[in-house]
Write a protein that holds these residues in place. Structure first.
Motif, mmCIF file in Angstrom:
data_model
loop_
_atom_site.group_PDB
_atom_site.id
_atom_site.type_symbol
_atom_site.label_atom_id
_atom_site.label_comp_id
_atom_site.label_asym_id
_atom_site.label_seq_id
_atom_site.Cartn_x
_atom_site.Cartn_y
_atom_site.Cartn_z
ATOM 1 N N PHE A 25 0.732 -1.099 -0.013
ATOM 2 C CA PHE A 25 0.056 0.104 -0.026
ATOM 3 C C PHE A 25 1.028 1.326 -0.089
ATOM 4 N N LYS A 26 -0.051 2.182 -0.267
ATOM 5 C CA LYS A 26 1.165 3.666 -0.139
ATOM 6 C C LYS A 26 0.140 4.729 0.571
ATOM 7 N N ALA A 27 0.976 5.387 1.454
ATOM 8 C CA ALA A 27 0.515 6.448 2.511
ATOM 9 C C ALA A 27 0.920 7.869 1.711
ATOM 10 N N GLU A 28 0.097 8.733 1.769
ATOM 11 C CA GLU A 28 0.380 10.099 1.409
ATOM 12 C C GLU A 28 0.434 11.153 2.450
ATOM 13 N N ALA A 29 1.043 12.249 2.241
ATOM 14 C CA ALA A 29 1.193 13.285 3.123
ATOM 15 C C ALA A 29 -0.347 13.843 3.408
ATOM 16 N N GLY A 30 -0.556 14.070 4.690
ATOM 17 C CA GLY A 30 -1.929 14.775 4.806
ATOM 18 C C GLY A 30 -3.030 13.866 4.795
ATOM 19 N N SER A 31 -2.585 12.497 4.995
ATOM 20 C CA SER A 31 -3.943 11.562 4.772
ATOM 21 C C SER A 31 -3.897 10.732 5.958
ATOM 22 N N PHE A 32 -4.920 10.323 6.172
ATOM 23 C CA PHE A 32 -5.270 9.330 7.383
ATOM 24 C C PHE A 32 -5.552 7.870 7.000
ATOM 25 N N CYS A 33 -5.112 7.091 7.276
ATOM 26 C CA CYS A 33 -5.181 5.484 6.590
ATOM 27 C C CYS A 33 -5.725 4.571 8.003
ATOM 28 N N ALA A 34 -6.689 4.115 7.746
ATOM 29 C CA ALA A 34 -7.154 3.058 8.981
ATOM 30 C C ALA A 34 -6.584 2.076 8.594
ATOM 31 N N VAL A 35 -6.443 0.921 9.146
ATOM 32 C CA VAL A 35 -5.973 -0.395 8.919
ATOM 33 C C VAL A 35 -7.271 -1.173 9.982
#
Lengths: 263, 341
Positions: A25-35
């Motif tokens: 997966f990828k995570a970006e600046a300013g974003s909230f990713c829930a697992v």
């Protein structure tokens, strides 16, 4: 959007048992990713693999396109902070002393934090509107206040990526929303990339931008919250039939069917 | 929140107390040596003059028995106390003393083995004691390394295994040793005493104590982070297993050197860190120097009492245990509700 962290076909095994398979997966600046995932699905393991607390069997984790396999622990701690799940009693440190430990990755091995570090720690508390906690004993504050303290420590660590391991555990009804709102605000105002393992899909539906659903160590589905958080996926993820309750056009709520029948 | 002493003020106070205690310890004891006599001896020593008559015998007692003994008391007290503080941080447990990995049990068995041998040599007893102490810790650490899960708890359990093993060996040795010669010397040795300390012992102990204390003061802030547990320490950029090995090695050498020359002196490693924490708080930046000073002061006073209170010397281990137990009880009462005890 600015890509910060990328996880490429990560696998983790423990004593020969595969815990995580081919996680990407990828995570970006300013974003909230829930697992999201059931108990024992590998959420915490994934969080711990991302900052090398656990060493994956295969796969890569890239920060700004650099593989962290070659990073020292200290280098990683300057890029990724962690708000841990556990609240084990430690020595009766003051809250401010717990927060200032977040400066460790920036200090020489023999150094102690100086005034500047303490100022950073106080500012981290101020950002969370909790300056009043500074002089209190970490062991004698409430679970919510401890979580705020650990969040402030992660802020003092001044990283672009923040991992949270079930941040709303042990928190009361209101504190859960309060804490996640604070986290979401930080995520937006500071451009943090947040990756949080979460118990409650409804919390994820409210606060997360992206959701990764993990089932039996595999990614079941991932994507933006609107596209992924649908009744079919929730039912499959938690192995129980659920219904979607629409609060308004954008917000919805999930409940297991057998609960609704009883009502 | 209770008010802690300012750590600087307390360090000055303790240093002053240590100097006073050192002077008092120098003039007290079974052989009466007054302050002015000590002054004369020092002048004579400085100008290379020879003391005469009674003063000469007092000079021998002072320079070759009392002085090394007092210095040793300070070194051993500090070493045991700071090792205790470091172990409590590493194991995140208030009940941990430096003996947890079996260093004292190993040292005691080594010494007993040396004492049971037909040819008596104190140098050999010291060396064997030291070697077996280090061997015991190495066994604990290796066993934990082989098991390789939950490092802290497994280390404690491995320490218990090794400790029981060496205690069993010690019992076998006691059972078979000569009840008139070897057995009493083993029993006296186990109780701990600073009699028979020589300047050579002081030198060896001094080297280990100095290296250890400097290392612990250097890593004082890292000890705070290690005390949070492995997951948090790693997330804050530290490699806990590397630091654990370095700190365990340094403490083990300090404690083994202490026990090898002075036997088991109990309670210091447990209570002094607690006293320091009660006075200046749990931050190791503050409590490590205070612990070192208090440990030295405590053993110096305890040993002076042990050798002066009656015509026959009392093993100092008895004095430390007798005073340590009630102090620990009081500290538990005072620190109740701090969330740690």
């Amino acid at each position: 959007m600015d890509l910060i962290l990328e996880c490429r076909s990560l696998c983790f095994a423990y004593n020969g048992d595969n815990i995580l398979n081919d996680i990407s997966f990828k995570a970006e600046a300013g974003s909230f990713c829930a697992v999201l995932g059931r108990n024992g699905s590998g959420k915490t393991t994934l969080i711990h693999c991302l900052n090398k607390i656990l060493t994956p069997v295969s796969g890569q984790i890239l920060i700004h396109d650099k593989d962290i396999a070659s990073f020292s622990r200290n280098d990683i701690a300057r890029e990724i902070s962690l708000v841990p799940q556990e609240h084990l009693d430690i020595f009766p440190y003051k809250v401010i002393d717990v927060i200032v430990m977040g400066r460790a990755p920036f200090l020489k091995i023999a150094a102690s934090p100086d005034e500047n570090d303490y100022e950073i720690a106080v500012n981290a508390l101020k950002e969370l509107n909790a300056e009043n906690l500074a002089e209190k004993n970490f062991n004698r504050i409430s679970g919510g206040e401890r979580q705020i303290t650990l969040l402030a420590r992660a802020l003092a660590q001044a990283t672009k990526i923040m991992l949270l391991d079930e941040p709303t555990n042990h928190l009361d009804f209101n504190n859960q929303y309060h804490l996640l709102s604070s986290i979401k605000n930080l995520c937006r105002s500071k451009g943090l990339s947040i990756i949080a393992s979460m118990h409650d899909p409804n919390m994820a539906a409210i606060f997360a931008d992206d959701v990764i659903m993990i089932k039996d160590g595999n990614i079941m589905v991932q994507g933006s919250t609107e596209s992924v958080m649908i009744q079919k996926n929730i039912s499959k993820l938690y192995d129980t039939d659920t219904s979607e309750i629409n609060i308004n056009t954008t917000k919805k709520f999930f409940l297991p069917n057998y609960i609704i029948k009883d009502c | 929140m209770k008010l802690f002493f300012t750590s600087k003020g307390l360090i000055y106070l303790l240093s002053a107390a240590l100097i006073v205690a050192f002077i008092v310890a120098g003039i007290s004891g079974r052989v009466n040596i007054s302050f002015s006599e000590i002054f004369t001896m020092l002048l004579n020593f400085y100008y290379g003059l020879e003391s005469k008559g009674e003063l000469l015998s007092k000079e021998l007692v002072f320079f070759w028995i009392r002085l090394p003994r007092c210095v040793m008391a300070i070194l051993v007290g500090s070493s045991l106390a700071v090792s205790g503080a470091v172990y409590q941080a590493l194991f995140r447990n208030p009940l941990v003393s430096p003996n947890i990995l079996g260093v004292s049990a190993g040292c005691t068995f080594g010494a007993a083995l040396g004492l049971a041998l037909p040819f008596q040599s104190f140098a050999l007893v010291h060396v064997m004691s030291f070697m077996f102490g280090i061997l015991a810790v190495s066994m604990s650490v290796s066993l934990a390394k082989v098991i390789a899960i939950k490092p802290v708890i497994v280390l404690v359990l491995a320490g218990m295994v090794v400790l029981s093993f060496f205690n069993a060996l010690l019992m076998i040795l006691k059972y078979f040793s000569d009840p008139f010669e070897a057995l009493p010397s083993i029993i006296f040795w186990v109780m701990g005493s600073l009699s028979r300390v020589t300047w050579d012992n002081v030198l060896v102990m001094g080297i280990f104590a100095l290296i250890g204390i400097i290392l612990f003061i250097t890593l004082r802030f890292r000890l705070n982070i290690l005390s949070l547990g492995d997951i948090q320490a790693k997330s804050l950029g530290m490699d806990p297993s590397v630091f654990r090995i370095i700190l365990i090695t340094a403490s083990s050498f300090m404690v083994a050197a202490s026990v090898a020359t002075c036997g088991q002196i109990s309670w210091i490693g447990l209570i002094i860190p607690h006293m320091a924490r009660t006075l200046v708080g749990p931050k190791h930046e503050r409590m490590i120097p205070v612990t070192a000073l208090m440990g030295g002061l405590f053993l110096l006073i305890a040993d002076s009492v042990a050798r002066s209170i009656s015509s026959a010397e009392i093993p100092v281990g008895i004095i430390t245990a007798l005073t340590g137990a009630p102090i620990f009880g009081y500290l538990m009462f005072k620190n109740r509700g701090s969330g740690w005890i």
